[in-house]
Design a protein around this motif. Structure first.
Motif, PDB file in Angstrom:
ATOM      1  N   LEU A  18     -17.304  -1.493  -3.751  1.00 41.61           N
ATOM      2  CA  LEU A  18     -18.702  -1.361  -4.088  1.00 41.61           C
ATOM      3  C   LEU A  18     -19.662  -1.979  -3.056  1.00 41.61           C
ATOM      4  O   LEU A  18     -19.266  -3.058  -2.544  1.00 41.61           O
ATOM      5  N   LYS A  19     -20.542  -1.242  -2.458  1.00 42.59           N
ATOM      6  CA  LYS A  19     -21.493  -1.792  -1.447  1.00 42.59           C
ATOM      7  C   LYS A  19     -22.696  -1.720  -1.995  1.00 42.59           C
ATOM      8  O   LYS A  19     -23.317  -0.666  -2.790  1.00 42.59           O
ATOM      9  N   LYS A  20     -23.546  -2.765  -1.565  1.00 45.74           N
ATOM     10  CA  LYS A  20     -25.210  -2.884  -2.146  1.00 45.74           C
ATOM     11  C   LYS A  20     -25.835  -2.511  -1.099  1.00 45.74           C
ATOM     12  O   LYS A  20     -25.784  -3.058   0.050  1.00 45.74           O
ATOM     13  N   GLU A  21     -26.991  -1.639  -1.213  1.00 45.03           N
ATOM     14  CA  GLU A  21     -27.521  -1.105  -0.148  1.00 45.03           C
ATOM     15  C   GLU A  21     -28.703  -2.036   0.248  1.00 45.03           C
ATOM     16  O   GLU A  21     -29.299  -2.801  -0.519  1.00 45.03           O
ATOM     17  N   GLY A  22     -28.894  -2.432   1.453  1.00 45.08           N
ATOM     18  CA  GLY A  22     -29.801  -3.252   2.180  1.00 45.08           C
ATOM     19  C   GLY A  22     -30.937  -2.365   2.493  1.00 45.08           C
ATOM     20  O   GLY A  22     -31.366  -1.224   2.083  1.00 45.08           O
ATOM     21  N   GLU A  23     -31.794  -2.715   3.621  1.00 49.36           N
ATOM     22  CA  GLU A  23     -32.870  -1.958   4.316  1.00 49.36           C
ATOM     23  C   GLU A  23     -32.332  -1.061   5.009  1.00 49.36           C
ATOM     24  O   GLU A  23     -31.354  -1.056   5.610  1.00 49.36           O
ATOM     25  N   ASN A  24     -33.344   0.128   5.012  1.00 55.01           N
ATOM     26  CA  ASN A  24     -32.946   1.219   5.833  1.00 55.01           C
ATOM     27  C   ASN A  24     -31.414   1.945   5.563  1.00 55.01           C
ATOM     28  O   ASN A  24     -31.200   2.694   6.635  1.00 55.01           O
ATOM     29  N   GLY A  25     -30.980   1.855   4.218  1.00 55.82           N
ATOM     30  CA  GLY A  25     -30.007   2.714   3.996  1.00 55.82           C
ATOM     31  C   GLY A  25     -28.566   1.946   4.640  1.00 55.82           C
ATOM     32  O   GLY A  25     -27.548   2.473   4.671  1.00 55.82           O
ATOM     33  N   THR A  26     -28.611   0.836   5.071  1.00 60.95           N
ATOM     34  CA  THR A  26     -27.691  -0.045   5.448  1.00 60.95           C
ATOM     35  C   THR A  26     -27.000  -0.816   4.586  1.00 60.95           C
ATOM     36  O   THR A  26     -27.457  -1.131   3.369  1.00 60.95           O
ATOM     37  N   ILE A  27     -25.664  -1.291   4.739  1.00 57.12           N
ATOM     38  CA  ILE A  27     -25.015  -2.132   3.500  1.00 57.12           C
ATOM     39  C   ILE A  27     -25.358  -3.546   3.847  1.00 57.12           C
ATOM     40  O   ILE A  27     -25.472  -4.137   4.945  1.00 57.12           O
ATOM     41  N   ALA A  28     -25.675  -4.110   2.807  1.00 53.64           N
ATOM     42  CA  ALA A  28     -26.369  -5.554   2.430  1.00 53.64           C
ATOM     43  C   ALA A  28     -25.146  -6.431   2.553  1.00 53.64           C
ATOM     44  O   ALA A  28     -24.935  -7.371   2.900  1.00 53.64           O
ATOM     45  N   CYS A  29     -24.167  -5.804   1.754  1.00 54.45           N
ATOM     46  CA  CYS A  29     -23.051  -6.488   1.040  1.00 54.45           C
ATOM     47  C   CYS A  29     -21.929  -5.750   0.480  1.00 54.45           C
ATOM     48  O   CYS A  29     -22.418  -4.767  -0.048  1.00 54.45           O
ATOM     49  N   THR A  30     -20.836  -6.529   0.460  1.00 58.12           N
ATOM     50  CA  THR A  30     -19.694  -5.735  -0.516  1.00 58.12           C
ATOM     51  C   THR A  30     -19.482  -6.593  -1.675  1.00 58.12           C
ATOM     52  O   THR A  30     -19.773  -7.754  -1.866  1.00 58.12           O
ATOM     53  N   VAL A  31     -19.809  -5.896  -2.998  1.00 58.85           N
ATOM     54  CA  VAL A  31     -19.928  -6.607  -4.271  1.00 58.85           C
ATOM     55  C   VAL A  31     -18.618  -6.645  -4.485  1.00 58.85           C
ATOM     56  O   VAL A  31     -17.701  -5.824  -4.720  1.00 58.85           O
ATOM     57  N   SER A  32     -18.113  -7.838  -5.075  1.00 57.70           N
ATOM     58  CA  SER A  32     -16.902  -8.136  -5.904  1.00 57.70           C
ATOM     59  C   SER A  32     -16.635  -7.258  -7.268  1.00 57.70           C
ATOM     60  O   SER A  32     -17.719  -7.196  -7.947  1.00 57.70           O
ATOM     61  N   ARG A  33     -15.610  -6.649  -7.171  1.00 56.18           N
ATOM     62  CA  ARG A  33     -15.351  -5.760  -8.275  1.00 56.18           C
ATOM     63  C   ARG A  33     -14.536  -6.478  -9.431  1.00 56.18           C
ATOM     64  O   ARG A  33     -14.376  -5.927 -10.465  1.00 56.18           O
ATOM     65  N   ASP A  34     -14.550  -7.889  -9.033  1.00 56.85           N
ATOM     66  CA  ASP A  34     -13.888  -8.651 -10.159  1.00 56.85           C
ATOM     67  C   ASP A  34     -14.647  -8.769 -11.533  1.00 56.85           C
ATOM     68  O   ASP A  34     -15.727  -8.904 -11.439  1.00 56.85           O
ATOM     69  N   GLY A  35     -14.042  -8.479 -12.499  1.00 54.29           N
ATOM     70  CA  GLY A  35     -14.666  -8.470 -13.699  1.00 54.29           C
ATOM     71  C   GLY A  35     -15.653  -7.139 -14.037  1.00 54.29           C
ATOM     72  O   GLY A  35     -16.152  -7.199 -15.218  1.00 54.29           O
ATOM     73  N   LEU A  36     -15.487  -6.210 -13.236  1.00 52.37           N
ATOM     74  CA  LEU A  36     -16.373  -5.146 -13.383  1.00 52.37           C
ATOM     75  C   LEU A  36     -15.662  -3.855 -14.003  1.00 52.37           C
ATOM     76  O   LEU A  36     -14.450  -3.644 -13.740  1.00 52.37           O
ATOM     77  N   TRP A  37     -16.338  -3.235 -14.992  1.00 47.22           N
ATOM     78  CA  TRP A  37     -15.685  -2.213 -15.829  1.00 47.22           C
ATOM     79  C   TRP A  37     -16.532  -0.947 -15.426  1.00 47.22           C
ATOM     80  O   TRP A  37     -17.863  -1.094 -15.796  1.00 47.22           O
ATOM     81  N   ALA A  38     -16.114   0.044 -15.560  1.00 43.84           N
ATOM     82  CA  ALA A  38     -16.832   1.408 -15.671  1.00 43.84           C
ATOM     83  C   ALA A  38     -16.915   1.721 -17.138  1.00 43.84           C
ATOM     84  O   ALA A  38     -15.680   1.976 -17.909  1.00 43.84           O
ATOM     85  N   ALA A  39     -18.072   2.048 -17.919  1.00 47.15           N
ATOM     86  CA  ALA A  39     -18.016   2.519 -19.336  1.00 47.15           C
ATOM     87  C   ALA A  39     -17.656   3.905 -19.527  1.00 47.15           C
ATOM     88  O   ALA A  39     -17.958   4.859 -18.423  1.00 47.15           O
ATOM     89  N   GLN A  40     -17.101   4.166 -20.230  1.00 49.86           N
ATOM     90  CA  GLN A  40     -16.435   5.575 -20.877  1.00 49.86           C
ATOM     91  C   GLN A  40     -17.189   5.889 -22.226  1.00 49.86           C
ATOM     92  O   GLN A  40     -17.705   5.091 -22.810  1.00 49.86           O
ATOM     93  N   THR A  41     -17.032   7.092 -22.735  1.00 47.00           N
ATOM     94  CA  THR A  41     -17.118   7.408 -24.149  1.00 47.00           C
ATOM     95  C   THR A  41     -15.758   7.806 -24.754  1.00 47.00           C
ATOM     96  O   THR A  41     -14.877   8.233 -23.957  1.00 47.00           O
ATOM     97  N   PRO A  42     -15.507   7.561 -25.927  1.00 47.07           N
ATOM     98  CA  PRO A  42     -16.730   7.306 -26.904  1.00 47.07           C
ATOM     99  C   PRO A  42     -16.824   5.699 -27.068  1.00 47.07           C
ATOM    100  O   PRO A  42     -16.193   5.057 -26.586  1.00 47.07           O
ATOM    101  N   GLN A  43     -18.311   5.529 -27.462  1.00 47.43           N
ATOM    102  CA  GLN A  43     -18.619   4.157 -27.644  1.00 47.43           C
ATOM    103  C   GLN A  43     -18.864   4.094 -29.188  1.00 47.43           C
ATOM    104  O   GLN A  43     -19.617   5.016 -30.037  1.00 47.43           O
ATOM    105  N   CYS A  44     -18.237   2.835 -29.773  1.00 48.24           N
ATOM    106  CA  CYS A  44     -18.368   2.740 -31.128  1.00 48.24           C
ATOM    107  C   CYS A  44     -19.157   1.796 -31.758  1.00 48.24           C
ATOM    108  O   CYS A  44     -18.943   0.510 -31.278  1.00 48.24           O
TER     109      CYS A  44
END
Length: 79
Positions: A18-44
């Motif tokens: 994952l990259k965080k966008e900086g100024e003028n469409g450049t990369i500001a930094c790489t975001v650690s994916r530790d502990g990140l989850w992509a939500a799916q369905t269903p949600q209960c």
């Protein structure tokens, strides 16, 4: 959902870099994916709690889980 007090979502661990966008469409930094989850369905969730949360949160949320988070709940992640 029953194992998680009726409040859970399906999710998958984030594997992409994952990259965080900086100024003028450049990369500001790489975001650690530790502990990140992509939500799916269903949600209960219990329908009454979800309805109240959605009404209270309004447009401040992107999915049902974020509405529950808005009102202080912490749904379980189920891979």
């Amino acid at each position: 959902c029953q194992r998680h007090q009726e409040s859970a979502i399906l999710a998958v661990p984030v594997n992409d870099t994952l990259k965080k966008e900086g100024e003028n469409g450049t990369i500001a930094c790489t975001v650690s994916r530790d502990g990140l989850w992509a939500a799916q369905t269903p949600q209960c969730f219990p329908v009454g709690e979800l309805t109240r949360a959605m009404n209270e949160a309004g447009s401040a949320v992107t999915d049902e889980a974020s509405a529950m988070e808005f009102v202080g709940k912490h749904p379980a992640l189920v891979e």
